[in-house]
Scaffold this motif. Structure first.
Motif, mmCIF file in Angstrom:
data_model
loop_
_atom_site.group_PDB
_atom_site.id
_atom_site.type_symbol
_atom_site.label_atom_id
_atom_site.label_comp_id
_atom_site.label_asym_id
_atom_site.label_seq_id
_atom_site.Cartn_x
_atom_site.Cartn_y
_atom_site.Cartn_z
ATOM 1 N N UNK A 168 0.845 -1.197 0.000
ATOM 2 C CA UNK A 168 0.000 0.000 0.000
ATOM 3 C C UNK A 168 0.880 1.247 0.000
ATOM 4 N N UNK A 169 1.890 1.254 0.861
ATOM 5 C CA UNK A 169 2.785 2.404 0.947
ATOM 6 C C UNK A 169 3.500 2.647 -0.384
ATOM 7 N N UNK A 170 4.000 1.577 -0.990
ATOM 8 C CA UNK A 170 4.736 1.722 -2.241
ATOM 9 C C UNK A 170 3.821 2.204 -3.367
ATOM 10 N N UNK A 171 2.621 1.662 -3.439
ATOM 11 C CA UNK A 171 1.679 2.092 -4.472
ATOM 12 C C UNK A 171 1.364 3.569 -4.325
ATOM 13 N N UNK A 172 1.113 4.005 -3.095
ATOM 14 C CA UNK A 172 0.756 5.410 -2.900
ATOM 15 C C UNK A 172 1.946 6.327 -3.160
ATOM 16 N N UNK A 173 3.137 5.916 -2.751
ATOM 17 C CA UNK A 173 4.311 6.765 -2.952
ATOM 18 C C UNK A 173 4.735 6.803 -4.407
ATOM 19 N N UNK A 174 4.756 5.636 -5.062
ATOM 20 C CA UNK A 174 5.280 5.554 -6.423
ATOM 21 C C UNK A 174 4.344 6.177 -7.445
ATOM 22 N N UNK A 175 3.042 6.031 -7.249
ATOM 23 C CA UNK A 175 2.091 6.459 -8.280
ATOM 24 C C UNK A 175 1.239 7.650 -7.868
ATOM 25 N N UNK A 176 0.977 7.809 -6.578
ATOM 26 C CA UNK A 176 0.124 8.907 -6.131
ATOM 27 C C UNK A 176 0.905 10.045 -5.479
ATOM 28 N N UNK A 177 2.146 9.793 -5.099
ATOM 29 C CA UNK A 177 2.922 10.836 -4.444
ATOM 30 C C UNK A 177 2.307 11.260 -3.128
ATOM 31 N N UNK A 178 1.755 10.304 -2.375
ATOM 32 C CA UNK A 178 1.082 10.610 -1.122
ATOM 33 C C UNK A 178 1.719 9.843 0.035
ATOM 34 N N UNK A 179 1.530 10.354 1.236
ATOM 35 C CA UNK A 179 2.070 9.716 2.434
ATOM 36 C C UNK A 179 0.975 8.899 3.118
ATOM 37 N N UNK A 180 0.366 7.992 2.372
ATOM 38 C CA UNK A 180 -0.718 7.193 2.930
ATOM 39 C C UNK A 180 -0.250 6.247 4.024
ATOM 40 N N UNK A 181 1.068 6.023 4.139
ATOM 41 C CA UNK A 181 1.546 5.140 5.206
ATOM 42 C C UNK A 181 1.162 5.691 6.578
ATOM 43 N N UNK A 182 0.928 6.992 6.663
ATOM 44 C CA UNK A 182 0.513 7.572 7.947
ATOM 45 C C UNK A 182 -0.811 6.990 8.418
ATOM 46 N N UNK A 217 -7.817 8.598 -16.290
ATOM 47 C CA UNK A 217 -7.479 9.999 -16.557
ATOM 48 C C UNK A 217 -8.191 10.955 -15.609
ATOM 49 N N UNK A 218 -9.160 10.444 -14.828
ATOM 50 C CA UNK A 218 -9.776 11.282 -13.801
ATOM 51 C C UNK A 218 -8.890 11.405 -12.572
ATOM 52 N N UNK A 219 -7.895 10.521 -12.461
ATOM 53 C CA UNK A 219 -7.007 10.583 -11.302
ATOM 54 C C UNK A 219 -6.125 11.826 -11.432
ATOM 55 N N UNK A 220 -6.184 12.740 -10.475
ATOM 56 C CA UNK A 220 -5.434 13.990 -10.623
ATOM 57 C C UNK A 220 -3.949 13.870 -10.325
ATOM 58 N N UNK A 221 -3.511 12.694 -9.853
ATOM 59 C CA UNK A 221 -2.163 12.609 -9.302
ATOM 60 C C UNK A 221 -1.152 11.887 -10.176
ATOM 61 N N UNK A 222 -1.512 10.751 -10.773
ATOM 62 C CA UNK A 222 -0.509 9.868 -11.363
ATOM 63 C C UNK A 222 0.296 10.572 -12.450
ATOM 64 N N UNK A 223 -0.375 11.245 -13.381
ATOM 65 C CA UNK A 223 0.356 11.910 -14.458
ATOM 66 C C UNK A 223 1.224 13.030 -13.902
ATOM 67 N N UNK A 224 0.694 13.793 -12.950
ATOM 68 C CA UNK A 224 1.488 14.875 -12.342
ATOM 69 C C UNK A 224 2.708 14.320 -11.612
ATOM 70 N N UNK A 225 2.486 13.316 -10.788
ATOM 71 C CA UNK A 225 3.572 12.755 -9.979
ATOM 72 C C UNK A 225 4.667 12.192 -10.877
ATOM 73 N N UNK A 226 4.266 11.484 -11.925
ATOM 74 C CA UNK A 226 5.257 10.863 -12.808
ATOM 75 C C UNK A 226 6.055 11.913 -13.566
ATOM 76 N N UNK A 227 5.370 12.920 -14.091
ATOM 77 C CA UNK A 227 6.086 13.968 -14.828
ATOM 78 C C UNK A 227 6.983 14.780 -13.893
ATOM 79 N N UNK A 228 6.547 14.974 -12.665
ATOM 80 C CA UNK A 228 7.388 15.688 -11.711
ATOM 81 C C UNK A 228 8.670 14.910 -11.435
ATOM 82 N N UNK A 229 8.563 13.576 -11.360
ATOM 83 C CA UNK A 229 9.760 12.762 -11.126
ATOM 84 C C UNK A 229 10.687 12.789 -12.344
#
Length: 1022
Positions: free
Chosen positions: A316-330, A720-732
């Motif tokens: 769960x932590x890896x999925x959220x960090x790698x693709x969503x750029x979120x700290x869901x592990x909290x 494509x409704x997910x606001x994070x994956x494309x942003x997070x990947x391009x930011x990386x």
């Protein structure tokens, strides 16, 4: 530069809110207010109800403006003087002041004024920018219209012009080819490639260079390393034993995926749920190794189920960090303190990932299949020759006229001798199967039971049987070997006695009425048992005793359990057989079959396989041709007369080439779905209510009507409704090329993360990524082709002081190379790099004792030949002692996902480049290269060495200093101050095939090479 422009630049570089407000009187909640509230208030007045003080919530407007029980509202829109929040932050009473003095947080005067002005303007809230879909920005007008090469350039240039700045000029062509070569392939250009590019005056010269690099197979290697940091790839299991694992086929898949430009949305789907795709290919199954990169604890005495729980938490932590750029592990332990995510939502994601089994998968390999085919044909030939090789008796002692009458006579006699040992057994096909501790029991076509999925510490199998006999006198438990089991089985033990099991207790109950009636078993026999582990110990009522076959794993075995009195099965055919395995860690049966007999007592176990015993028990005249053939084959395979020949066959079978197996995920059947609970405070031992699979409510929902599984999760992520994956990947991607993300907190797009320095640029990249079919190569082409990327990295002292991190992108990137690139560049420069793509990890030289002294001590078998000089990507990564030549340059460990590498600058790095064995061998090889390639003047050799390391031509003073250094070292060598033998001895390098070289000259050039490979410019992209 005008003073006003310098001030504006200063404010932009440090992200000062005051400058932002000065440029726009309207206060922006996301830019100006949210950072103040999230940093100072939300810990006690935010999303987490469990830590919320005074029932006051400030992260939502409706809650913040609602009057409290006191009648006071924290925020009264338009009326700051009536707002309790303003009164508290201005209070001089330490008992009332907010934030409380004990928190050590103090609002600045400017922050207080911003809050006051914001309330006066109506206290408007806005959703967090990262949770809004990226919007395609309008491209702004720019004054310097000739500068932009790509649309993204206008977004950067408009910002610069707004600050009164101009972009840097384009970098020199030698710099450009070095920069883009490292960025796209991770390797430096050769001097010849640099010269060709500099001489190419065609308008599309740079574009053709980029296309060549994108088409290189080394592109996949460079970007695979980028992704493997996120995938926490390693070659060992971690924890105390840290044993080796085979996972490199997943790494090969990643390399190939980047090289073929697999669309990133499909790239993500296949890694999370490739096995669930319709008609999944072998490659798609191998891709699921992404989530097998979790650590595995093999220490004796652990609770296996607890560490499987920890593995899913990691997923769960890896999925959220790698693709969503979120700290869901909290949210494993509590609701998020700053972002709108709850603990239940964490376990909803957990449930989506919780229904997968961890299995091994045979990697298709045509070469191995061909080798196996040849070997099997040879074995078949050996087996076919057995009859011809069977000894013949002395002439006249055996009657008959067959080709080998003695063989026929021996076979007939063997059948007569063995028949009394054979029982009349009938396979019993269970009508119900159950594992008490979560293993999956499947019934196969041959009536055997295949146990897979979870391998708990201990287990008990309950088998419901309908006996197809009128009378039952004994049951037989047949433990079957299987190549899918550790060591071939028949047990599931992965450690200790690999492939063994320990059957603690056997119980039989008659289910004719309620309650069930116990059926007494009288003794037991076995065909084989380990010392003090006989089958009759399964009936002694003690869990620490039982039947084990240690010493003969990898083979099938049998135990027979006679009934104390025959059972009238015609009256009650329904029985429950309970197999208790409750003593030694994970020593449970992996494949078994149950047999029943009505033979008269005594009935005993023997070594005969079931089909052979069945055939022998049948009347000779009633045996089928197939049974008779099986008997003859078994006789030949066990005949003492053919012992040596059969030993050779067994040896051939032992040496059969095995397919490479890699670690993958496999979804469980819906009826075997695991139940997920919310774990209070994240504790494995404190499960609470059941949680259904789901996704965070703050993002878009799962599609209606789909099975909530890993495939649904994967498709939800790249929707494509997910606001994070494309942003997070391009930011990386941007951070990998420029050294800093547009969002500098690459790992955190939540409320506590930094705002984008260029929001419109990030949204343009995200929307363009999706418009271009999620093609990473297309986005790399656009970014490295841009004028922003092609700028010179030279910077004035004033601009460096004001914008040290290059936030405004007023110059090109100048970055130290990543750890693997430093190694690869040195080997390339020296002419040593082995450029093969893919394959198992290798063991380049490292200081003695590194691996041996760590947990899970293993020998480090230093690679020889070409393997010694493979790219850093292929270096064996041991979790408890990672390769020091990479970690010294900030390569991460692989315990958890790594969204961002740090860059440090330490003396140890310089010492490593001088003295590490890999660096020293590279210097020796570089010296050999310049001496043999430029066998002319020292000046020509010095220039060649310089260009091999840096690409560009040296300035006259640089060349003079190199020549002087060479002369000085040669003089020291001739005087005996330096040891030429030590400098030139190179047992790890290929033998020199040219004419013998002057040892003193070679040693002197080795010292020059050490200096060049240690230059700051050598380990920098620029």
């Amino acid at each position: 530069m005008r003073r006003s422009a310098l001030l504006a630049l200063m404010f932009a570089a440090i992200g000062c809110a005051q400058a932002a407000v000065a440029a726009d009187d309207k206060i922006d909640y996301s830019r100006d207010i949210r950072p103040i509230l999230s940093r100072n208030c939300w810990l006690c007045h935010g999303p987490d109800a469990d830590t919320r003080e005074a029932e006051l919530r400030l992260d939502e407007r409706d809650a913040a403006i609602e009057p409290a029980t006191s009648g006071q509202a924290a925020i009264v829109p338009g009326r700051p003087d009536d707002s309790e929040l303003i009164r508290r932050i201005l209070s001089s009473d330490e008992g009332e002041r907010m934030p409380p003095p004990a928190t050590k947080r103090v609002l600045s005067e400017r922050e207080r004024q911003l809050l006051r002005d914001w309330i006066a303007q109506g206290a408007e809230y806005a959703p967090h920018w990262a949770f809004l879909p990226p919007a395609r920005p309008e491209l702004p007008a720019v004054a310097h219209q000739a500068w932009p090469r790509e649309e993204l350039d206008r977004l950067v240039l408009a910002r610069l012009e707004g600050q009164g700045l101009e972009p840097a000029p384009e970098a020199a062509r030698e710099t450009l080819i070095r920069r883009v070569s490292f960025d796209l392939t991770g390797l430096p250009p050769t001097p010849e490639e640099v010269d060709a590019f500099v001489a190419d005056t065609a308008p599309d010269a740079y574009e053709r260079l980029v296309e060549r690099l994108l088409a290189s197979p080394h592109y996949g290697e460079r970007w695979a390393r980028w992704w493997l940091d996120l995938a926490r790839y390693a070659d060992t299991n971690g924890y105390e034993k840290d044993r080796p694992r085979t996972i490199w086929p997943y790494r090969d898949w990643v390399i190939a995926a980047f090289n073929r430009d697999l669309p990133f949305n499909q790239f993500a789907i296949e890694q999370i749920a490739g096995d669930l795709l319709p008609q999944a290919t072998a490659d798609q199954v191998i891709a699921t190794g992404f989530h097998r990169n979790t650590m595995i604890n093999e220490e004796g005495g652990i609770d296996v189920a607890e560490f499987r729980f920890k593995a899913v938490v990691d997923r769960v932590q890896t999925t959220s960090a790698a693709l969503l750029g979120l700290t869901l592990q909290c949210t494993q332990c509590h609701n998020h303190k700053y972002d709108p995510f709850t603990q239940r939502e964490f376990y909803g994601l957990f449930a989506l990932l919780n229904n997968a089994d961890e299995v091994d998968f045979d990697v298709p390999d045509a070469r191995i299949e061909q080798e196996r085919s040849v070997a099997l044909a040879r074995i078949a030939d050996y087996e076919a020759r057995r009859e011809a090789l069977f000894p013949r008796a002395a002439k006249g002692t055996v009657g008959g006229s067959g080709p080998n009458a003695y063989l026929d006579e021996r076979f007939a006699r063997w059948q007569v001798e063995q028949a009394p040992r054979a029982g009349h057994w009938v396979a019993v096909r269970p009508v119900a199967l159950r594992s008490r501790n979560g293993a999956t029991l499947d019934l196969l076509d041959d009536d055997s039971i295949w146990v897979h999925g979870d391998c708990p510490n201990y287990d008990t199998y309950e088998l419901e049987l309908e006996v197809p006999l009128d009378r039952l006198t004994a049951l037989r438990v047949e433990a079957l070997s299987d190549p899918r089991l550790p060591g071939g089985g028949p047990g599931r033990a992965p450690l200790f006695s690999v492939g063994d099991f320990l059957l603690s207790e056997v119980q039989l109950d008659e289910l004719a009425g309620e309650p069930a009636t116990a059926v007494r078993l009288a003794g037991a026999t076995h065909d084989f048992a380990a010392e003090k582990r006989a089958a009759d110990l399964c009936l002694d009522g003690q869990l620490d005793t039982g039947w084990s076959i240690a010493g003969q794993t990898g083979e099938g075995h049998r135990a027979v359990f006679p009934l104390a009195a025959p059972l009238d099965a015609a009256r009650s055919r329904r029985l429950r057989l309970t197999l208790v395995q409750q003593y030694i860690h994970q020593m449970t049966l992996g494949r078994l079959r149950i047999w029943a007999t009505s033979d008269a007592m005594p009935v005993a176990a023997n070594e005969l396989p079931a089909e052979i015993e069945t055939a022998l028990a049948a009347p000779a005249e009633g045996r089928t041709a197939q049974q008779q053939a099986a008997l003859r084959e078994y006789f030949l395979a066990t005949a003492p007369e053919l012992a040596e020949h059969n030993r050779q066959i067994a040896e051939l079978k032992r040496k059969l080439p095995s397919p490479v197996q890699t670690m993958v995920m496999q979804e469980r059947a819906p009826q075997a779905r695991r139940i997920t609970h919310r774990h209070h405070r994240g504790e494995y031992l404190d499960p609470r209510e059941v949680v259904e699979p789901g996704v965070p409510a703050a993002l878009h929902p799962l599609p209606a009507g789909v099975e909530p599984n890993r495939l649904a999760l994967a498709r939800w992520l790249v929707d494509e409704r997910n606001p994070l994956v494309a942003r997070v990947t391009m930011n990386r991607v941007w951070a990998a090329l420029f050294g800093r993300g547009i969002v500098s907190t690459i790992e955190d797009f939540g409320a506590m993360g930094e705002r984008p320095s260029h929001p419109e640029l990030l949204d343009w990249l995200a929307t363009e990524f999706m418009r271009r079919g999620w093609s990473l190569k297309a986005m790399h082409r656009a970014i490295v082709g841009s004028a922003v990327y092609r700028q010179s990295s030279q910077v004035s002292p004033a601009l460096l002081r004001l914008d040290p991190q290059n936030v405004l992108l007023a110059r090109g990137p100048r970055l130290r190379l990543e750890a693997e690139m430093i190694r690869d560049a040195a080997l390339t420069t020296a002419g040593l790099l082995d450029q093969r793509i893919g394959g198992p990890s290798v063991f380049p030289p490292q200081p003695a004792g590194i691996s041996e002294l760590s947990y899970g001590a293993t020998e480090w078998p230093t690679s020889q030949g070409a393997d010694r000089f493979r790219r850093g990507l292929y270096t064996y990564l041991k979790r408890t002692s990672p390769y020091p030549g990479l970690t010294v340059f900030d390569a991460p460990t692989a315990d958890v996902t790594c969204p961002r590498r740090t860059r440090t600058n330490t003396p140890l790095q310089a010492l490593n480049l001088l003295n590490d064995q890999v660096s020293f061998e590279a210097a020796q090889a570089l010296a050999r290269r310049v001496v043999t390639e430029r066998a002319d003047t020292p000046g020509e050799r010095a220039e060649r060495a310089f260009r091999l390391c840096l690409g560009r031509r040296p300035a006259a003073d640089e060349l003079d200093r190199l020549a002087a250094f060479y002369d000085a070292q040669l003089a020291r060598l001739k005087a005996g101050e330096l040891d030429a033998e030590l400098l030139t001895r190179a047992p790890g390098l290929p033998e020199l095939t040219d004419a013998p070289l002057d040892r003193l000259e070679l040693a002197a050039w080795t010292t020059v090479a050490r200096v060049l490979l240690n230059l700051d410019e050598t380990i920098t992209k620029e």
